[in-house]
Scaffold this active site. Structure first.
Site, PDB file in Angstrom:
ATOM      1  N   LYS A 222      42.139   5.605  19.696  1.00 20.96           N
ATOM      2  CA  LYS A 222      42.633   5.552  18.329  1.00 20.96           C
ATOM      3  C   LYS A 222      41.483   5.612  17.317  1.00 20.96           C
ATOM      4  CE  LYS A 222      44.865   4.318  14.647  1.00 20.96           C
ATOM      5  NZ  LYS A 222      46.141   4.557  14.082  1.00 20.96           N
TER       6      LYS A 222
ATOM      7  N   CYS B 288      43.851   3.492   7.187  1.00 21.76           N
ATOM      8  CA  CYS B 288      43.423   3.859   8.551  1.00 21.76           C
ATOM      9  C   CYS B 288      42.068   4.539   8.547  1.00 21.76           C
ATOM     10  CB  CYS B 288      44.448   4.800   9.172  1.00 21.76           C
ATOM     11  SG  CYS B 288      46.098   4.151   9.057  1.00 21.76           S
TER      12      CYS B 288
HETATM   13  N1  SAJ Z   1      42.362  13.829   3.337  1.00 20.40           N
HETATM   14  C1  SAJ Z   1      41.483  14.722   2.755  1.00 20.40           C
HETATM   15  N2  SAJ Z   1      41.390  15.979   3.269  1.00 20.40           N
HETATM   16  C2  SAJ Z   1      42.152  16.373   4.334  1.00 20.40           C
HETATM   17  C3  SAJ Z   1      43.023  15.458   4.944  1.00 20.40           C
HETATM   18  C4  SAJ Z   1      43.107  14.178   4.412  1.00 20.40           C
HETATM   19  O1  SAJ Z   1      40.782  14.402   1.784  1.00 20.40           O
HETATM   20  O2  SAJ Z   1      42.037  17.537   4.721  1.00 20.40           O
HETATM   21  C5  SAJ Z   1      42.475  12.463   2.794  1.00 20.40           C
HETATM   22  C6  SAJ Z   1      43.889  12.101   2.345  1.00 20.40           C
HETATM   23  O3  SAJ Z   1      44.151  12.535   1.037  1.00 20.40           O
HETATM   24  C7  SAJ Z   1      43.871  10.594   2.484  1.00 20.40           C
HETATM   25  C8  SAJ Z   1      42.944  10.370   3.691  1.00 20.40           C
HETATM   26  O4  SAJ Z   1      42.205  11.557   3.845  1.00 20.40           O
HETATM   27  O5  SAJ Z   1      43.275   9.981   1.354  1.00 20.40           O
HETATM   28  C9  SAJ Z   1      43.673  10.079   4.976  1.00 20.40           C
HETATM   29  O6  SAJ Z   1      44.829  10.911   5.103  1.00 20.40           O
HETATM   30  P1  SAJ Z   1      45.288  11.568   6.479  1.00 20.40           P
HETATM   31  O7  SAJ Z   1      46.495  12.357   6.226  1.00 20.40           O
HETATM   32  O8  SAJ Z   1      44.135  12.256   7.117  1.00 20.40           O
HETATM   33  O9  SAJ Z   1      45.541  10.333   7.410  1.00 20.40           O
HETATM   34  P2  SAJ Z   1      46.460   9.030   7.338  1.00 20.40           P
HETATM   35  O10 SAJ Z   1      45.570   7.889   6.966  1.00 20.40           O
HETATM   36  O11 SAJ Z   1      47.687   9.219   6.560  1.00 20.40           O
HETATM   37  O12 SAJ Z   1      46.891   8.947   8.881  1.00 20.40           O
HETATM   38  C10 SAJ Z   1      45.897   8.945   9.868  1.00 20.40           C
HETATM   39  C11 SAJ Z   1      46.325   9.913  10.989  1.00 20.40           C
HETATM   40  N3  SAJ Z   1      45.217  10.103  11.908  1.00 20.40           N
HETATM   41  C12 SAJ Z   1      44.784  11.349  12.249  1.00 20.40           C
HETATM   42  O13 SAJ Z   1      45.258  12.353  11.773  1.00 20.40           O
HETATM   43  C13 SAJ Z   1      43.685  11.415  13.247  1.00 20.40           C
HETATM   44  C14 SAJ Z   1      47.534   9.362  11.700  1.00 20.40           C
HETATM   45  O14 SAJ Z   1      47.856  10.146  12.828  1.00 20.40           O
HETATM   46  C15 SAJ Z   1      47.280   7.914  12.145  1.00 20.40           C
HETATM   47  O15 SAJ Z   1      48.429   7.361  12.769  1.00 20.40           O
HETATM   48  C16 SAJ Z   1      46.966   7.095  10.924  1.00 20.40           C
HETATM   49  O16 SAJ Z   1      45.770   7.624  10.338  1.00 20.40           O
HETATM   50  C17 SAJ Z   1      46.778   5.658  11.328  1.00 20.40           C
HETATM   51  O17 SAJ Z   1      47.717   4.886  11.163  1.00 20.40           O
HETATM   52  O18 SAJ Z   1      45.723   5.339  11.888  1.00 20.40           O
END
Ligand code: SAJ
Length: 426
Positions: free
Chosen positions: A205, A259
């Site tokens: 994770k 996360c």
């Molecule tokens: N973000 C960016 N650029 C991107 C993708 C995301 O700046 O290309 C930013 C988002 O705006 C946000 C942050 O990153 O502020 C996190 O967003 P996210 O969509 O990447 O992730 P979370 O926090 O919503 O969910 C993540 C997921 N982990 C992965 O994709 C590896 C999810 O599967 C997990 O279950 C979750 O963390 C968790 O609970 O740990």
């Protein structure tokens, strides 16, 4: 192995969907939360969080009689711990909620029970912290009761679907615990169930979220470089991504949520001297709100006396979650910079941030604004018609920090559009 009764500890973004899903799959569930306000809200048929499809699922679970809400832990065949693991100000895991949940199970723990930890935790938490607490019952982990870790990997906004369809990793403190964990989650998981040991499951994770953090950090650095070098990072990324083995993520105003902006620190804490890359990526992403603020400042000339409409406060698009939101950090910086700010977060109509002036409607937010700043790529914001926006605002300055607005359309509507990661060529 059959689990007729399950007690889920913690009714947040993970615990509530899990409890409701189990209850709609024929399991008797007690969903408990130590916060009485959460239980009261749910008992009134309301939700304290927003997640698409969750309200209907909870209603179904409660109406079936299989989901009971409680302030207290109840005896059960299996216990699922789904409480938060935040970080302290000095970037260390705060395991108080996990410890307290494990402690509250002790008086109810019986021979043959299964305890699952779902909270994202530093490596070795299951074996070094949770097992010893549960063993205060006089029972031995792996011998008298079963204990396993299963990381939650659902994406906010798609939790209900991903809970069932995502591959599920289950790692026990011994083979029997792993097997028992699989039997419980098979109740509702349609995706593959991958078996391992508890510490590997914890690492998996943390490795996933750390990899994502590092990938976003490089995208953010590319945006900074593009800004400096007169390149459009969005165009450059879309071209680079046509390479069959490249998939650069999106730059933005920073990395928020509970996360990705937290979990990598659990690895740094475990071994600071061998994790410089993980730490640096965190620092790059943590500095991104400041970079974004400077971009906004540059576009405006001066903040002082300006009326600025801020679109979006959540930590990412199309969710209501404000935790660790870079948008909030930037909104505060704008205000401290001397501007009059008004923010709009459509996913949080009951927003109670006292220090950030906000409105319930887009129209009121934009009315007479000198500038509009897009901080979250909510679909409804990306689809905004710049002609209509222009009719309400008094100024024509727009700043897009998420790559959501088409530069041609916005300039045709008379806007001076500044985009994150797009350097001027002259
Ligand atoms: N973000 C960016 N650029 C991107 C993708 C995301 O700046 O290309 C930013 C988002 O705006 C946000 C942050 O990153 O502020 C996190 O967003 P996210 O969509 O990447 O992730 P979370 O926090 O919503 O969910 C993540 C997921 N982990 C992965 O994709 C590896 C999810 O599967 C997990 O279950 C979750 O963390 C968790 O609970 O740990």
């Amino acid at each position: 192995m059959k689990f007729n009764k399950v007690c889920v500890l913690g009714l947040g973004y993970i615990g509530l969907p899990i409890a409701s899903t189990l209850a709609t799959h024929g399991v008797k569930v007690t969903g408990m939360d130590s916060n009485p306000r959460i239980v009261e809200t749910l008992e009134k048929g309301e939700l304290h969080i927003y997640e698409p499809g969750l309200k209907a699922l909870v209603e179904q679970a409660v109406q079936s009689g299989d989901l009971k809400l409680s302030h207290e832990v109840e005896p059960a065949d299996a216990f699922i711990i789904a409480v938060p693991t935040p970080i302290t100000t000095d970037k260390r895991a705060d395991l108080e909620a996990v410890k307290s949940a494990a402690t509250s199970i002790v008086p109810h723990l019986k021979k043959g029970n299964l305890v699952m930890l779902e909270s994202t935790s530093p490596p070795r938490t299951t074996v070094d912290i949770v097992a010893p607490i549960l063993e205060r019952s006089g029972l031995k982990a792996g011998k008298d009761f079963l204990l396993a870790y299963t990381p939650e990997r659902v994406l906010p906004g798609q939790i209900i679907k991903e809970l069932a369809t995502n591959p599920r990793v289950i790692g026990g403190v011994d083979a029997a615990s792993t097997k028992a964990g699989k039997a419980l989650y098979k109740t509702f998981v349609t995706g593959e169930i991958i078996l391992t040991d508890a510490t590997t499951a914890e690492m998996v994770k943390l490795m996933e979220n750390t990899t994502r953090d590092i990938n976003i950090a490089i995208a953010n650095e590319f945006a900074r470089l593009a800004d400096r070098l007169g390149v459009d990072v969005w165009e450059a990324i879309s071209i680079a991504n046509r390479h069959p083995r490249i998939n650069i993520l999106r730059p933005g105003p920073g990395v928020g949520g509970h996360c990705i902006s937290v979990d990598p620190w659990f690895l740094v804490e475990a071994a600071p001297e061998i994790t410089p890359l993980i730490r640096t990526a965190r620092e790059v992403n943590d500095a991104q709100p400041e970079f974004t603020f400077k971009l906004i400042e540059r576009a405006l000339g001066t903040m002082i006396g300006k009326r600025i409409a801020v679109l979006g406060l959540s930590f990412k698009p199309n969710v209501d979650d404000l935790r660790e939101s870079p948008a909030i950090e930037i909104a505060r910086m704008i205000q401290e910079g001397g501007a009059t700010l008004i923010a709009f977060e459509p996913f949080k109509p009951d927003l109670d941030l006292e220090d950030i002036p906000h409105s319930d409607t887009l129209e009121e937010t934009l009315a007479n604004a000198d500038a509009v700043v897009l901080l979250v790529a909510h679909t409804q914001f990306c689809k905004l018609d710049p002609q209509q926006v222009g009719r309400v605002m008094s100024g024509r300055i727009a700043i897009d920090t998420v790559g959501g607005w088409d530069p041609v359309r916005w300039s045709e509507a008379g806007f001076q559009l500044t985009r994150l990661g797009v350097g001027k060529t002259n």
